[in-house]
Design an enzyme around this catalytic site. Structure first.
Site: not given
Length: 181
Positions: A72, A143, A132, A23, A49, A62, A119, A47, A170
């Site tokens: 994370k 950041e 994540y 299944r 994401n 990041h 990461h 949180q 980036d």
């Protein structure tokens, strides 16, 4: 669910028990009590994401600085990525080292990336849905990042250079050495 600590202290590969039959399949992707026991400390995720990306996309490397640092727990829902965590804890014996693991919809593995790590991931499949959990809220002013192709890190993203797709922000990130000067 089982966990194996990587060569980077505090960074774990998590493998769920998957129950599969004709299944389909079922697995518990997260259980707070089990997770905290496996990694040996209490993490409170606040949180979730999700991102959708095409083949060749590289997101990262990041992190958030200071009081807004984030741990994370990452996984792939659809497709395949090469997931990378870089130890940027200055006092760590593994500072500047990284782990890379292929996360796929088939293997259902997850990577726990603690605070103090940069990461990123590259998309190896035609498309990928990446999910994540974070233990701290996103804060734009906090950041930061390291350029994906830093020669001292020498990460093989498994993507040809001419196939790599990066965001404008980036592309201009500093090297690890320049960031920590």
């Amino acid at each position: 669910m089982i966990a194996a600590e990587t060569k980077l202290k505090g960074c774990f590969i998590i493998e769920p028990r998957v129950f599969q039959d004709d299944r389909g399949y079922f697995f518990e992707s997260f259980n707070q009590q089990t997770f905290n026991k496996l990694i040996g400390r209490s993490i409170n995720f606040v949180q979730d994401n999700e991102s959708f990306s095409s083949r060749g996309v590289i997101r990262g490397l990041h992190f958030q600085e200071g009081e807004f640092a984030q741990a994370k727990l990452v996984r792939v829902i659809k497709g395949a990525v090469l997931d990378v965590a870089v130890d940027i804890r200055k006092e760590s014996p593994t500072f500047g080292q990284y782990v890379a693991i292929e996360l796929t919809e088939e293997n259902k593995k997850q990577l726990f990336v603690p605070r103090g790590f940069a990461h990123g991931f590259s998309v190896l499949s035609k498309t990928a849905i990446f999910s994540y959990k974070c233990d701290n809220y996103y804060n734009k002013e906090s950041e930061a990042g390291i350029i994906y192709n830093d020669t001292t890190l020498n990460i093989d993203w498994k993507i040809a250079r001419d196939e790599a797709q990066l965001s404008d922000k980036d592309i201009i990130l500093p090297t690890l050495e320049a960031y920590f000067k």
